[in-house]
Motif scaffolding. Structure first.
Motif, PDB file in Angstrom:
ATOM      1  N   HIS A 154       0.827  -1.207   0.000  1.00 52.14           N
ATOM      2  CA  HIS A 154       0.000   0.000   0.000  1.00 52.14           C
ATOM      3  C   HIS A 154       0.858   1.253   0.000  1.00 52.14           C
ATOM      4  O   HIS A 154       0.646   2.174  -0.782  1.00 52.14           O
ATOM      5  CB  HIS A 154      -0.938   0.003   1.211  1.00 52.14           C
ATOM      6  N   GLY A 155       1.814   1.331   0.907  1.00 52.75           N
ATOM      7  CA  GLY A 155       2.775   2.423   0.903  1.00 52.75           C
ATOM      8  C   GLY A 155       2.436   3.628   1.748  1.00 52.75           C
ATOM      9  O   GLY A 155       3.284   4.509   1.922  1.00 52.75           O
ATOM     10  N   ASP A 156       1.220   3.695   2.297  1.00 54.41           N
ATOM     11  CA  ASP A 156       0.877   4.872   3.104  1.00 54.41           C
ATOM     12  C   ASP A 156      -0.261   4.550   4.074  1.00 54.41           C
ATOM     13  O   ASP A 156      -1.251   5.283   4.154  1.00 54.41           O
ATOM     14  CB  ASP A 156       0.483   6.039   2.201  1.00 54.41           C
ATOM     15  N   VAL A 157      -0.111   3.465   4.819  1.00 51.08           N
ATOM     16  CA  VAL A 157      -1.115   3.099   5.821  1.00 51.08           C
ATOM     17  C   VAL A 157      -1.008   4.073   6.990  1.00 51.08           C
ATOM     18  O   VAL A 157       0.054   4.210   7.602  1.00 51.08           O
ATOM     19  CB  VAL A 157      -0.912   1.651   6.314  1.00 51.08           C
ATOM     20  N   LYS A 158      -2.096   4.760   7.286  1.00 49.07           N
ATOM     21  CA  LYS A 158      -2.137   5.736   8.375  1.00 49.07           C
ATOM     22  C   LYS A 158      -3.601   6.034   8.684  1.00 49.07           C
ATOM     23  O   LYS A 158      -4.495   5.671   7.899  1.00 49.07           O
ATOM     24  CB  LYS A 158      -1.394   7.014   7.989  1.00 49.07           C
ATOM     25  N   PRO A 159      -3.903   6.690   9.807  1.00 48.32           N
ATOM     26  CA  PRO A 159      -5.305   6.910  10.195  1.00 48.32           C
ATOM     27  C   PRO A 159      -6.155   7.609   9.139  1.00 48.32           C
ATOM     28  O   PRO A 159      -7.320   7.244   8.940  1.00 48.32           O
ATOM     29  CB  PRO A 159      -5.178   7.762  11.466  1.00 48.32           C
ATOM     30  N   SER A 160      -5.613   8.602   8.446  1.00 48.45           N
ATOM     31  CA  SER A 160      -6.423   9.332   7.468  1.00 48.45           C
ATOM     32  C   SER A 160      -6.706   8.514   6.217  1.00 48.45           C
ATOM     33  O   SER A 160      -7.552   8.904   5.405  1.00 48.45           O
ATOM     34  CB  SER A 160      -5.734  10.648   7.080  1.00 48.45           C
ATOM     35  N   ASN A 161      -6.040   7.372   6.053  1.00 42.42           N
ATOM     36  CA  ASN A 161      -6.292   6.498   4.909  1.00 42.42           C
ATOM     37  C   ASN A 161      -7.089   5.255   5.292  1.00 42.42           C
ATOM     38  O   ASN A 161      -7.116   4.272   4.551  1.00 42.42           O
ATOM     39  CB  ASN A 161      -4.979   6.094   4.241  1.00 42.42           C
ATOM     40  N   ILE A 162      -7.716   5.309   6.457  1.00 42.81           N
ATOM     41  CA  ILE A 162      -8.610   4.238   6.904  1.00 42.81           C
ATOM     42  C   ILE A 162      -9.946   4.872   7.263  1.00 42.81           C
ATOM     43  O   ILE A 162     -10.005   5.787   8.086  1.00 42.81           O
ATOM     44  CB  ILE A 162      -8.036   3.491   8.119  1.00 42.81           C
ATOM     45  N   VAL A 163     -11.012   4.408   6.632  1.00 47.67           N
ATOM     46  CA  VAL A 163     -12.343   4.985   6.832  1.00 47.67           C
ATOM     47  C   VAL A 163     -13.240   3.964   7.514  1.00 47.67           C
ATOM     48  O   VAL A 163     -13.264   2.790   7.137  1.00 47.67           O
ATOM     49  CB  VAL A 163     -12.969   5.418   5.488  1.00 47.67           C
ATOM     50  N   SER A 169     -13.871  -1.334   8.771  1.00 45.85           N
ATOM     51  CA  SER A 169     -12.954  -0.287   8.328  1.00 45.85           C
ATOM     52  C   SER A 169     -12.491  -0.603   6.914  1.00 45.85           C
ATOM     53  O   SER A 169     -12.336  -1.771   6.549  1.00 45.85           O
ATOM     54  CB  SER A 169     -11.744  -0.200   9.260  1.00 45.85           C
ATOM     55  N   LYS A 170     -12.260   0.455   6.124  1.00 47.43           N
ATOM     56  CA  LYS A 170     -11.815   0.281   4.744  1.00 47.43           C
ATOM     57  C   LYS A 170     -10.534   1.066   4.497  1.00 47.43           C
ATOM     58  O   LYS A 170     -10.387   2.199   4.955  1.00 47.43           O
ATOM     59  CB  LYS A 170     -12.893   0.736   3.760  1.00 47.43           C
ATOM     60  N   LEU A 171      -9.644   0.451   3.748  1.00 47.41           N
ATOM     61  CA  LEU A 171      -8.380   1.074   3.376  1.00 47.41           C
ATOM     62  C   LEU A 171      -8.571   1.843   2.072  1.00 47.41           C
ATOM     63  O   LEU A 171      -9.114   1.306   1.103  1.00 47.41           O
ATOM     64  CB  LEU A 171      -7.312  -0.009   3.211  1.00 47.41           C
ATOM     65  N   ILE A 172      -8.136   3.117   2.056  1.00 46.78           N
ATOM     66  CA  ILE A 172      -8.283   3.953   0.867  1.00 46.78           C
ATOM     67  C   ILE A 172      -6.924   4.494   0.443  1.00 46.78           C
ATOM     68  O   ILE A 172      -5.917   4.263   1.098  1.00 46.78           O
ATOM     69  CB  ILE A 172      -9.262   5.127   1.114  1.00 46.78           C
ATOM     70  N   ASP A 173      -6.905   5.233  -0.655  1.00 40.25           N
ATOM     71  CA  ASP A 173      -5.748   5.973  -1.174  1.00 40.25           C
ATOM     72  C   ASP A 173      -4.551   5.076  -1.455  1.00 40.25           C
ATOM     73  O   ASP A 173      -3.654   4.921  -0.631  1.00 40.25           O
ATOM     74  CB  ASP A 173      -5.348   7.097  -0.219  1.00 40.25           C
ATOM     75  N   PHE A 174      -4.526   4.521  -2.661  1.00 39.84           N
ATOM     76  CA  PHE A 174      -3.447   3.633  -3.083  1.00 39.84           C
ATOM     77  C   PHE A 174      -2.465   4.330  -4.019  1.00 39.84           C
ATOM     78  O   PHE A 174      -1.762   3.684  -4.791  1.00 39.84           O
ATOM     79  CB  PHE A 174      -4.037   2.393  -3.758  1.00 39.84           C
ATOM     80  N   GLY A 175      -2.393   5.649  -3.938  1.00 38.06           N
ATOM     81  CA  GLY A 175      -1.520   6.402  -4.825  1.00 38.06           C
ATOM     82  C   GLY A 175      -0.039   6.228  -4.566  1.00 38.06           C
ATOM     83  O   GLY A 175       0.792   6.570  -5.414  1.00 38.06           O
ATOM     84  N   SER A 176       0.322   5.698  -3.389  1.00 39.42           N
ATOM     85  CA  SER A 176       1.736   5.469  -3.060  1.00 39.42           C
ATOM     86  C   SER A 176       2.120   4.002  -3.180  1.00 39.42           C
ATOM     87  O   SER A 176       3.207   3.605  -2.758  1.00 39.42           O
ATOM     88  CB  SER A 176       2.030   5.956  -1.629  1.00 39.42           C
ATOM     89  N   SER A 177       1.237   3.193  -3.746  1.00 37.56           N
ATOM     90  CA  SER A 177       1.479   1.752  -3.835  1.00 37.56           C
ATOM     91  C   SER A 177       2.558   1.421  -4.858  1.00 37.56           C
ATOM     92  O   SER A 177       2.922   2.248  -5.704  1.00 37.56           O
ATOM     93  CB  SER A 177       0.184   1.028  -4.210  1.00 37.56           C
TER      94      SER A 177
END
Length: 324
Positions: A154-163, A169-177
């Motif tokens: 994924h490359g950027d797992v953090k609180p603001s990328n988990i909804v 809970s869902k993982l979002i924002d895969f732009g750094s993958s």
């Protein structure tokens, strides 16, 4: 800007409101042809078709640093590859005004950065309940299992990328993958949540596990382990061990503390070998069955307040989410 039409490969969409504007692009709330909410993420820079001349131009300006276009294209390709209940769903893709965009499902719920801020400011609680954090960690481990099984990170797992959406809970924002078997010249993560090897240009599946461990640490303590400017945090991530979570939250049980410690070891060989292994430990730590787990594990009056704000988490709250 409001009211624009977007023609994707599969359908058309009508822009309703701007949700977020960041360094890498813009995010809009839109309606599809069935009048259902969707999210459109669009890059900022003009899209240059891949031709010999554009490659030469890229070389001339030394444009090797990932751009917003790279981020959108990366996210599109990753979301085409991975499918899981705990991962945001890709609905469509397209190009508008020479700018690539993606269309994803609209998730009616807060990201964890907003949830933590809500606990602190409204409920006057410094951190999230341990049981809730354990469930969140389990969900994201299952999402990462799917990502890693495709040879990706994924490359950027953090609180603001988990909804949060209901109990899940869902993982979002895969732009750094990226691909787990490649080294990268440029770092694209978030220093406060990045593993040492990720910062050094060699991200892996274990780097995501480290980031998830830091995320759980943050939710359980109220702050990231290292606080300060990016360069200071980078140095700390490379050299200093992560403090024991029980030093900041004595209510965390030793078993959960050990899970976080194992996930955030500096040496990759000392971490969990896989997200599946970490998920098994988190599942074992849950005190109740998933279907019996309350949405937020605390007193009735606080739960009522959270239920109210959760019902209001329509696009007004989505505006404050961080997508880039």
């Amino acid at each position: 800007m409001s009211g624009r039409f977007y023609r994707g490969e599969l359908a058309s969409y009508f822009e309703v409101d701007k949700l977020k504007r960041g360094k890498q692009g813009r995010v809009y709330l839109a309606k599809d042809q069935e009048n259902e909410n969707v999210v459109i993420k669009m890059s900022k820079r003009r899209f240059v078709p891949i031709t010999t001349s554009s490659i030469e131009l890229s070389k001339k300006i030394n444009s090797q640093v990932p751009t917003s276009i790279d981020s959108i294209i990366t996210e599109k390709e990753v979301l085409k590859t991975v499918t899981h209940p705990n991962i945001v769903k890709l609905r469509d893709t397209g190009v508008k005004d020479e700018l690539p965009f993606i269309v994803t499902e609209y998730i009616q719920g807060p990201d964890l950065e907003n949830v933590l801020n809500f606990y602190k400011t409204t409920l006057k609680k410094p951190r999230l309940p341990a049981q809730l954090c354990t469930k969140i960690g389990y969900d994201i481990c299952k999402a990462l299992e799917e990502v890693h099984s495709k040879g990706l990170y994924h490359g950027d797992v953090k609180p603001s990328n988990i909804v949060m959406q209901g109990k899940s809970s869902k993982l979002i924002d895969f732009g750094s993958s990226g691909q787990t078997d490649k080294a990268y010249e440029h770092y694209t993560g978030t220093p406060h949540f990045s593993a040492p090897e990720h910062i050094m240009g060699c991200p892996s599946a274990q780097s995501d596990i480290y980031s998830l461990g830091i995320t759980l640490y943050t939710l359980l303590s109220g702050n990231t382990p290292f606080i300060g400017p990016a360069l200071f945090v980078v140095q700390k991530q490379l050299t200093d061990e992560i403090p024991n979570i029980r030093e900041h939250n004595s209510r965390v049980k030793p078993e959960l503390s050990e899970i976080i410690s194992k996930a955030t070891r500096k040496r990759i060989s000392e971490r969990y070998e896989s997200a599946e292994e970490m998920a098994e430990d988190l599942q074992a730590h849950l005190e109740v069955e998933e279907e019996e787990l309350p949405l937020f594990d605390f007193e009735a009056e606080e739960r009522e307040a959270v239920d109210k704000i959760t019902r209001r988490f329509d696009y007004e709250v989505l505006k404050h989410q961080t997508y880039f």
